[in-house]
Design a protein around this motif. Structure first.
Motif, mmCIF file in Angstrom:
data_model
loop_
_atom_site.group_PDB
_atom_site.id
_atom_site.type_symbol
_atom_site.label_atom_id
_atom_site.label_comp_id
_atom_site.label_asym_id
_atom_site.label_seq_id
_atom_site.Cartn_x
_atom_site.Cartn_y
_atom_site.Cartn_z
ATOM 1 N N SER A 1 -57.757 -67.661 -39.026
ATOM 2 C CA SER A 1 -56.395 -66.923 -38.897
ATOM 3 C C SER A 1 -55.408 -67.535 -38.015
ATOM 4 C CB SER A 1 -56.575 -65.616 -38.598
ATOM 5 O OG SER A 1 -57.261 -65.366 -37.355
ATOM 6 N N PRO A 2 -54.173 -67.596 -38.424
ATOM 7 C CA PRO A 2 -53.232 -68.362 -37.779
ATOM 8 C C PRO A 2 -52.978 -67.465 -36.377
ATOM 9 C CG PRO A 2 -52.076 -67.290 -39.550
ATOM 10 C CD PRO A 2 -53.469 -67.165 -39.856
ATOM 11 N N SER A 3 -52.736 -68.229 -35.227
ATOM 12 C CA SER A 3 -52.178 -67.425 -33.927
ATOM 13 C C SER A 3 -51.148 -66.951 -34.015
ATOM 14 C CB SER A 3 -52.301 -68.413 -32.679
ATOM 15 O OG SER A 3 -51.384 -69.719 -33.099
ATOM 16 N N THR A 4 -49.965 -67.229 -34.647
ATOM 17 C CA THR A 4 -48.682 -66.637 -34.935
ATOM 18 C C THR A 4 -48.409 -66.422 -36.257
ATOM 19 O OG1 THR A 4 -47.497 -68.783 -34.786
ATOM 20 C CG2 THR A 4 -47.876 -67.273 -32.742
ATOM 21 N N PRO A 5 -47.636 -65.451 -36.843
ATOM 22 C CA PRO A 5 -47.602 -65.407 -38.328
ATOM 23 C C PRO A 5 -46.883 -66.461 -38.941
ATOM 24 C CG PRO A 5 -46.867 -63.269 -37.117
ATOM 25 C CD PRO A 5 -47.047 -64.269 -36.045
ATOM 26 N N ILE B 1 -51.538 -73.418 -49.497
ATOM 27 C CA ILE B 1 -50.437 -74.461 -48.851
ATOM 28 C C ILE B 1 -49.268 -73.688 -48.827
ATOM 29 C CG2 ILE B 1 -49.821 -76.672 -48.767
ATOM 30 C CD1 ILE B 1 -52.201 -77.670 -50.084
ATOM 31 N N ILE B 2 -48.460 -73.661 -47.700
ATOM 32 C CA ILE B 2 -47.414 -72.880 -47.464
ATOM 33 C C ILE B 2 -46.481 -73.882 -46.881
ATOM 34 C CG2 ILE B 2 -46.262 -70.662 -46.281
ATOM 35 C CD1 ILE B 2 -48.582 -70.035 -48.185
ATOM 36 N N ASP B 3 -45.248 -73.785 -47.322
ATOM 37 C CA ASP B 3 -44.032 -74.473 -46.854
ATOM 38 C C ASP B 3 -43.259 -73.624 -45.983
ATOM 39 O OD1 ASP B 3 -42.238 -76.777 -46.641
ATOM 40 O OD2 ASP B 3 -41.343 -76.421 -48.684
ATOM 41 N N GLY B 4 -43.504 -73.628 -44.924
ATOM 42 C CA GLY B 4 -43.072 -72.808 -43.564
ATOM 43 C C GLY B 4 -41.535 -72.588 -43.353
ATOM 44 N N VAL B 5 -40.890 -71.505 -43.003
ATOM 45 C CA VAL B 5 -39.452 -71.484 -42.380
ATOM 46 C C VAL B 5 -39.671 -72.159 -40.876
ATOM 47 C CG1 VAL B 5 -39.205 -69.495 -43.819
ATOM 48 C CG2 VAL B 5 -39.873 -69.237 -41.334
ATOM 49 N N GLU C 1 -45.924 -63.961 -45.964
ATOM 50 C CA GLU C 1 -45.957 -63.956 -44.597
ATOM 51 C C GLU C 1 -47.564 -63.647 -44.429
ATOM 52 O OE1 GLU C 1 -44.164 -61.847 -40.930
ATOM 53 O OE2 GLU C 1 -45.240 -60.224 -41.940
ATOM 54 N N ILE C 2 -48.209 -64.583 -43.682
ATOM 55 C CA ILE C 2 -49.784 -64.351 -43.539
ATOM 56 C C ILE C 2 -49.882 -64.459 -41.821
ATOM 57 C CG2 ILE C 2 -51.828 -65.802 -43.434
ATOM 58 C CD1 ILE C 2 -50.733 -67.514 -45.595
ATOM 59 N N GLY C 3 -50.345 -63.571 -41.363
ATOM 60 C CA GLY C 3 -50.822 -63.327 -40.052
ATOM 61 C C GLY C 3 -52.463 -62.786 -39.935
ATOM 62 N N SER C 4 -52.737 -62.527 -38.729
ATOM 63 C CA SER C 4 -54.116 -62.016 -38.487
ATOM 64 C C SER C 4 -54.347 -60.532 -38.770
ATOM 65 C CB SER C 4 -54.566 -62.364 -36.871
ATOM 66 O OG SER C 4 -54.364 -63.732 -36.529
ATOM 67 N N THR C 5 -55.243 -60.263 -39.191
ATOM 68 C CA THR C 5 -55.695 -58.620 -39.268
ATOM 69 C C THR C 5 -55.645 -57.944 -38.185
ATOM 70 O OG1 THR C 5 -57.436 -59.324 -41.037
ATOM 71 C CG2 THR C 5 -57.486 -57.306 -40.243
ATOM 72 N N GLU C 6 -54.675 -57.039 -38.237
ATOM 73 C CA GLU C 6 -54.539 -56.286 -37.145
ATOM 74 C C GLU C 6 -55.678 -55.813 -36.609
ATOM 75 O OE1 GLU C 6 -51.672 -53.193 -37.936
ATOM 76 O OE2 GLU C 6 -50.104 -54.457 -38.407
ATOM 77 N N LEU D 1 -57.626 -62.235 -42.022
ATOM 78 C CA LEU D 1 -56.294 -62.698 -42.764
ATOM 79 C C LEU D 1 -55.497 -61.574 -43.381
ATOM 80 C CD1 LEU D 1 -56.605 -66.177 -44.719
ATOM 81 C CD2 LEU D 1 -55.535 -65.585 -42.495
ATOM 82 N N ASN D 2 -54.093 -61.781 -42.890
ATOM 83 C CA ASN D 2 -53.411 -60.136 -43.401
ATOM 84 C C ASN D 2 -52.073 -60.848 -44.421
ATOM 85 O OD1 ASN D 2 -52.094 -57.906 -44.010
ATOM 86 N ND2 ASN D 2 -51.147 -57.928 -42.181
ATOM 87 N N ILE D 3 -52.397 -60.824 -45.507
ATOM 88 C CA ILE D 3 -51.172 -61.611 -46.529
ATOM 89 C C ILE D 3 -50.269 -60.258 -46.910
ATOM 90 C CG2 ILE D 3 -51.094 -63.155 -48.539
ATOM 91 C CD1 ILE D 3 -53.630 -64.337 -47.753
#
Length: 501
Positions: free
Chosen positions: A185-189, A210-214, A239-244, A332-334
């Motif tokens: 899981s990514p450390s930052t969203p 595969i994400i083309d990020g902002v 938006e992909i982040g860590s599970t809360e 992962l929280n998508i």
């Protein structure tokens, strides 16, 4: 496969798929475990390990001719500088003893001299990578990490190639230095546009996005649960982040009601009725939800069901339940931000992702490169569109002021337009719902608008559109009841009291 059928003496039920997701295109063959008589298909282990490859080799040789000595040498020479596990590496490991490799003595035959030259050249490459050491002239020691390190480098090389292919398919160019490969899981969203979505393993249990990020980077995110991204397609913004982290309120309530490690639903029901704080007053449904949670944890081996009114909990119940959720959710929280691409959002009728950025976070996390640059330009165009529509004004000093309650207003217009269009093809009229209203009817379908995903709820007189939430997905085709509150819906499930004896 016909040759295999001849060797095994039975017809085979099989399918094959060509794979181009690595640097070496290959084919996977899946064979049914039953023979033509319906009996168990038994294949000798040695035949699986060597016989199938030999059959394939024979057919390829008949089709293309034997590999020449020059071609074989050319292929091995090309492996010297590769950052992956090669045939030369495999030969070095097989030749090495406990004291290492001894290449001091040159063979007498020309082929042996050529092979020794290949090994020494490869060892020079491995030494530069820190995976081999020349302890004395001609005497080498291989690192214990040689094979796993080279295999990992090879996998990363394949990942980078797949990222390049995904970008090229979308007509995009990105600097390789901007590639970010995530192992978990990514450390930052991560916020960005999906440019590729493919299977990570051969069993179909995991997906890779595969994400083309902002943030100006291109992200490779593996380990995605397919069930959670069915609606996400190429071009969607997510938006992909860590599970809360943390414990569920239901788990805390169960732990608080337990006495000496035993939870009783009947005692919990008495307390709920006494407190009177259950949403909608459905006390039975409230307790049923806690029991369903315990059933899921029982299947995971965390709690024990003594009988219908007694559940035994472990001392670390809340921690183990939270760990179970983390494992099940793949860490992962998508979250879907928009199924509409940037171009469609610029002149859309509803409240788009661009609108939420304009009135909310703005450009704070945008990098003026890659997809971030595209978003900045799209926001400028969307802003001009809102000014043309009268939903925003530009003051003389250049500041932009948006209509009060812009997002809610745009969403209402979007829902009204979609409702009118749906009513033209249905036998019932459309009626918009207001805040605080109770919606009751059959959940017929979902409708994707620029403002988001909505649920179509129909009763005998009319139908309406309300914001969709994942909790009602399993209720498709069934009766639902909910209260509209602040742009969302609080759904009520469970048993309802009625006439009976």
């Amino acid at each position: 496969m016909s040759k295999l059928e001849g060797d095994l003496g039975t017809k085979l039920d099989w399918v094959a798929v060509n794979h181009f997701n690595t640097g070496h295109p290959h084919v996977h063959v899946i064979v049914n475990g039953r023979d033509e008589l319906g009996e168990d298909l038994v294949i000798n282990g040695d035949y699986i390990a060597h016989g199938i490859r030999e059959r394939a080799s024979e057919l390829v040789t008949l089709e293309l001719g034997p590999v020449t000595e020059i071609e074989q040498r050319r292929k091995l020479t090309a492996e010297i500088d590769q950052d992956c596990f090669t045939r030369i590496d495999r030969a070095l490991i097989a030749e090495a003893s406990d004291v290492g490799l001894d290449l001091r003595h040159a063979p007498a035959d020309p082929r042996g001299i050529s092979d020794r030259a290949l090994r020494l050249a490869r060892l020079g490459k491995l030494e530069a990578m820190g995976l081999a050491t020349e302890e004395a002239p001609g005497r080498w020691q291989l690192s214990a990490k040689l094979e796993p390190t080279l295999r990992e480098l090879g996998e990363r090389g394949d990942i980078i190639k797949s990222m390049h292919r995904a970008l090229e398919a979308e007509g995009l160019q990105r600097d390789r230095a901007s590639f970010r490969i995530h192992d978990g899981s990514p450390s930052t969203p991560i916020v960005g546009r999906v440019i590729d979505k493919h299977l990570s393993d051969e069993l179909g249990e995991n997906l890779t996005l595969i994400i083309d990020g902002v943030d100006g980077r291109t992200h490779h995110v593996p380990g995605v649960d397919p069930a959670g991204v069915e609606d996400i397609g190429i071009g969607s913004i997510v938006e992909i982040g860590s599970t809360e982290a943390g414990h569920r309120p239901a788990d805390r309530a169960i732990a608080a009601m337990a006495e000496e490690g035993v939870y009783r639903p009947s005692r919990h029901l008495e307390r709920a009725r006494f407190d009177g704080r259950v949403p909608g007053g459905d006390h039975d449904g409230f307790i049923d939800a806690h029991v369903r949670r315990l059933e899921a944890l029982r299947r995971a081996g965390i709690v024990e069901r003594i009988d219908a009114d007694h559940w035994r909990l472990p001392q670390d119940f809340e921690s183990r339940a939270a760990a179970y959720d983390a494992t099940r959710n793949r860490q992962l929280n998508i979250r879907m931000l928009s199924t509409f691409d940037l171009e469609r959002q610029i002149e859309a009728d509803g409240a788009t992702w661009l609108d939420r950025r304009l009135v909310g976070r703005g450009a704070a996390d945008l990098v003026a490169a890659g997809f971030g640059q595209e978003v900045l330009k799209a926001m400028d165009r969307r802003r001009e569109h809102l000014i043309e529509q009268g939903d925003a004004i530009r003051h003389a000093d250049g500041r932009i002021f948006y209509r009060r309650n812009l997002l809610a207003t745009l969403e209402q217009h979007d829902v009204a337009r979609a409702g009118a269009a749906l009513a033209a093809s249905r036998s019932l009229p459309f009626r918009p719902c207001s805040d605080g209203e109770t919606v009751q009817g059959v959940f017929k379908q979902t409708v994707q608008l620029s403002s988001g995903k909505f649920a179509l709820v129909e009763n005998a007189r009319e139908f309406t559109l309300v914001p969709w939430r994942p909790v009602i997905e399993s209720r498709l085709g069934r009766e639902v009841v909910g209260t509209v509150q602040g742009g969302s819906v609080s759904w009520q499930f469970g048993r309802k009291l009625g006439l009976g004896l």
